[in-house]
Design a protein around this motif. Structure first.
Motif, PDB file in Angstrom:
ATOM      1  N   ARG A 129      40.201  50.533 -53.355  1.00 34.84           N
ATOM      2  CA  ARG A 129      41.010  50.801 -51.941  1.00 34.84           C
ATOM      3  C   ARG A 129      40.174  51.653 -51.276  1.00 34.84           C
ATOM      4  NH1 ARG A 129      42.628  55.716 -52.209  1.00 34.84           N
ATOM      5  NH2 ARG A 129      43.692  56.936 -54.520  1.00 34.84           N
ATOM      6  N   ALA A 130      39.063  52.540 -51.965  1.00 36.25           N
ATOM      7  CA  ALA A 130      38.469  53.608 -50.295  1.00 36.25           C
ATOM      8  C   ALA A 130      37.340  52.609 -49.542  1.00 36.25           C
ATOM      9  CB  ALA A 130      37.822  54.548 -51.634  1.00 36.25           C
ATOM     10  N   VAL A 131      36.597  52.298 -50.488  1.00 37.70           N
ATOM     11  CA  VAL A 131      35.815  51.247 -50.361  1.00 37.70           C
ATOM     12  C   VAL A 131      35.701  50.748 -49.104  1.00 37.70           C
ATOM     13  CG1 VAL A 131      33.627  50.298 -50.648  1.00 37.70           C
ATOM     14  CG2 VAL A 131      34.266  51.796 -52.194  1.00 37.70           C
ATOM     15  N   ALA A 132      37.099  49.851 -49.460  1.00 41.24           N
ATOM     16  CA  ALA A 132      37.784  49.021 -48.289  1.00 41.24           C
ATOM     17  C   ALA A 132      38.285  49.433 -47.462  1.00 41.24           C
ATOM     18  CB  ALA A 132      38.837  47.933 -49.248  1.00 41.24           C
ATOM     19  N   ALA A 133      38.785  50.719 -47.222  1.00 45.03           N
ATOM     20  CA  ALA A 133      39.642  51.417 -45.979  1.00 45.03           C
ATOM     21  C   ALA A 133      38.529  51.685 -45.273  1.00 45.03           C
ATOM     22  CB  ALA A 133      39.671  52.089 -46.937  1.00 45.03           C
ATOM     23  N   ILE A 134      37.517  52.376 -45.686  1.00 46.26           N
ATOM     24  CA  ILE A 134      35.796  52.572 -44.858  1.00 46.26           C
ATOM     25  C   ILE A 134      35.340  51.194 -44.388  1.00 46.26           C
ATOM     26  CG2 ILE A 134      33.578  53.911 -44.884  1.00 46.26           C
ATOM     27  CD1 ILE A 134      36.280  55.324 -45.259  1.00 46.26           C
ATOM     28  N   ARG A 135      34.898  50.854 -44.587  1.00 49.61           N
ATOM     29  CA  ARG A 135      34.027  49.795 -44.008  1.00 49.61           C
ATOM     30  C   ARG A 135      35.308  48.837 -43.464  1.00 49.61           C
ATOM     31  NH1 ARG A 135      29.508  47.382 -46.516  1.00 49.61           N
ATOM     32  NH2 ARG A 135      29.371  48.392 -48.495  1.00 49.61           N
ATOM     33  N   ARG A 136      36.113  48.831 -43.797  1.00 48.33           N
ATOM     34  CA  ARG A 136      37.405  48.656 -42.263  1.00 48.33           C
ATOM     35  C   ARG A 136      37.270  48.996 -40.978  1.00 48.33           C
ATOM     36  NH1 ARG A 136      41.719  48.959 -45.067  1.00 48.33           N
ATOM     37  NH2 ARG A 136      43.288  49.867 -44.025  1.00 48.33           N
ATOM     38  N   HIS A 137      37.616  50.523 -41.154  1.00 47.69           N
ATOM     39  CA  HIS A 137      37.508  51.470 -39.942  1.00 47.69           C
ATOM     40  C   HIS A 137      36.264  51.319 -39.542  1.00 47.69           C
ATOM     41  CE1 HIS A 137      41.365  53.362 -40.193  1.00 47.69           C
ATOM     42  NE2 HIS A 137      41.774  53.337 -41.805  1.00 47.69           N
ATOM     43  N   ASP A 138      35.707  51.239 -40.814  1.00 48.00           N
ATOM     44  CA  ASP A 138      33.801  51.102 -39.677  1.00 48.00           C
ATOM     45  C   ASP A 138      33.265  50.042 -38.857  1.00 48.00           C
ATOM     46  OD1 ASP A 138      30.977  53.003 -39.862  1.00 48.00           O
ATOM     47  OD2 ASP A 138      30.832  50.819 -40.613  1.00 48.00           O
ATOM     48  N   SER A 139      33.828  49.235 -39.688  1.00 50.50           N
ATOM     49  CA  SER A 139      33.960  47.696 -38.798  1.00 50.50           C
ATOM     50  C   SER A 139      34.554  47.170 -37.506  1.00 50.50           C
ATOM     51  CB  SER A 139      34.590  46.761 -39.561  1.00 50.50           C
ATOM     52  OG  SER A 139      33.010  46.654 -40.101  1.00 50.50           O
ATOM     53  N   ALA A 140      35.622  47.922 -37.426  1.00 45.82           N
ATOM     54  CA  ALA A 140      36.350  48.354 -36.765  1.00 45.82           C
ATOM     55  C   ALA A 140      36.717  49.070 -35.029  1.00 45.82           C
ATOM     56  CB  ALA A 140      37.952  48.641 -36.564  1.00 45.82           C
ATOM     57  N   LEU A 141      35.562  49.993 -35.245  1.00 45.59           N
ATOM     58  CA  LEU A 141      34.583  51.604 -34.810  1.00 45.59           C
ATOM     59  C   LEU A 141      33.864  50.845 -34.369  1.00 45.59           C
ATOM     60  CD1 LEU A 141      35.902  54.329 -36.240  1.00 45.59           C
ATOM     61  CD2 LEU A 141      36.477  53.403 -34.201  1.00 45.59           C
ATOM     62  N   GLU A 142      32.507  50.131 -34.887  1.00 49.40           N
ATOM     63  CA  GLU A 142      31.627  49.220 -34.333  1.00 49.40           C
ATOM     64  C   GLU A 142      32.221  48.598 -33.392  1.00 49.40           C
ATOM     65  OE1 GLU A 142      26.807  47.392 -35.685  1.00 49.40           O
ATOM     66  OE2 GLU A 142      28.797  48.325 -37.282  1.00 49.40           O
ATOM     67  N   ALA A 143      32.793  47.741 -33.565  1.00 44.60           N
ATOM     68  CA  ALA A 143      33.379  46.810 -32.414  1.00 44.60           C
ATOM     69  C   ALA A 143      33.928  47.342 -31.553  1.00 44.60           C
ATOM     70  CB  ALA A 143      34.219  45.750 -33.136  1.00 44.60           C
ATOM     71  N   GLU A 144      34.656  47.875 -31.986  1.00 46.48           N
ATOM     72  CA  GLU A 144      35.670  48.740 -30.005  1.00 46.48           C
ATOM     73  C   GLU A 144      34.335  49.439 -29.843  1.00 46.48           C
ATOM     74  OE1 GLU A 144      38.916  52.187 -28.647  1.00 46.48           O
ATOM     75  OE2 GLU A 144      38.530  50.837 -31.352  1.00 46.48           O
ATOM     76  N   HIS A 145      33.180  50.441 -30.212  1.00 46.34           N
ATOM     77  CA  HIS A 145      32.476  51.996 -28.993  1.00 46.34           C
ATOM     78  C   HIS A 145      30.766  50.909 -29.788  1.00 46.34           C
ATOM     79  CE1 HIS A 145      35.688  54.956 -28.859  1.00 46.34           C
ATOM     80  NE2 HIS A 145      36.240  53.817 -29.823  1.00 46.34           N
TER      81      HIS A 145
END
Length: 235
Positions: A129-145
């Protein structure tokens, strides 16, 4: 690719007294931990952060606030349950010296993938669950910024160790070989082909190069020239 800075919270009253705090409410940074959190904030001041994500537990939110105190514009700070502390179940709140006498202790040390805490979760479930959460935020922040985005995730020792083990391609049974100290910084980039582990368990050093040095898409044969070559002014 974006860059995630994994920050462990500063020292707490439980850390100082040798107690496994787990998810116990009200565990806060002690005076040493507050100083550590302030220094982390100062260290990251040279890096404009696209976001700061925190475990919901108070010690992490305190550390996240110290980071934001040194960031212009105060980026959003969502709470992420996926990077909260491991659910240690019946072990929570007990002295580490006492827990070291339990049979499960040796499993946690030598075969973490088989360790499940009574009344809590397994270390394997924690990692997933930790790896999934980090990868999810990483993808979202890269897509936005954009691919140059740098962001921070403030979490806990075992959580960060498990994320680093995954990024390094290590079996969970080897994650106790990693050390993640209070208020330390580790850095990971999730490239399309594989993660790139940039730093592990650092507690000092200039990080301004993170804002100036674009990440390489592939590993450099021979090791490359390092970030200083990319930011050194031409004569």
């Amino acid at each position: 690719m974006a860059t995630v800075i994994l920050v462990r919270h500063g020292r707490t009253t439980a850390n100082a007294s040798g107690v496994l705090a787990g998810r116990t409410a009200g565990v806060k940074l002690d005076s040493v931990g507050r100083d550590q959190a302030r220094r982390v904030g100062e260290r990251l001041a040279a890096v404009p952060l696209a976001g700061v994500v925190s475990s919901p537990l108070e010690r992490c939110r305190q550390t996240a606030r110290a980071i934001l105190d040194h960031q212009p514009g105060s980026p959003a700070t969502p709470v992420e349950k996926g990077i909260t502390e491991c659910d240690y179940g019946d072990w929570q709140g007990r002295a580490l010296a006492e827990l070291a006498q339990e049979d499960l202790w040796s499993v946690v040390q030598r075969q973490p993938s088989a360790a499940a805490f009574p009344g809590g979760e397994s270390l394997a479930a924690m990692q997933a669950r930790a790896v999934a959460a980090i990868r999810r935020h990483d993808s979202a922040l890269e897509a936005e910024h954009g691919s140059g985005a740098v962001w921070a995730a403030v979490s806990h020792g075992d959580i960060i160790k498990s994320i680093l083990a995954d990024a390094l391609g290590m079996h969970l049974d080897l994650f106790q070989r990693l050390n993640v100290s209070p208020a330390s910084i580790s850095i990971v980039r999730y490239a399309p082909g594989r993660p790139d582990v940039v730093a592990v368990n650092t507690d000092a050093g200039d990080l301004s190069w993170l804002a100036a040095h674009p990440p390489a898409a592939e590993g450099t044969v021979g090791g490359g020239a390092g970030p200083e070559a990319a930011v050194r002014p031409r004569s």
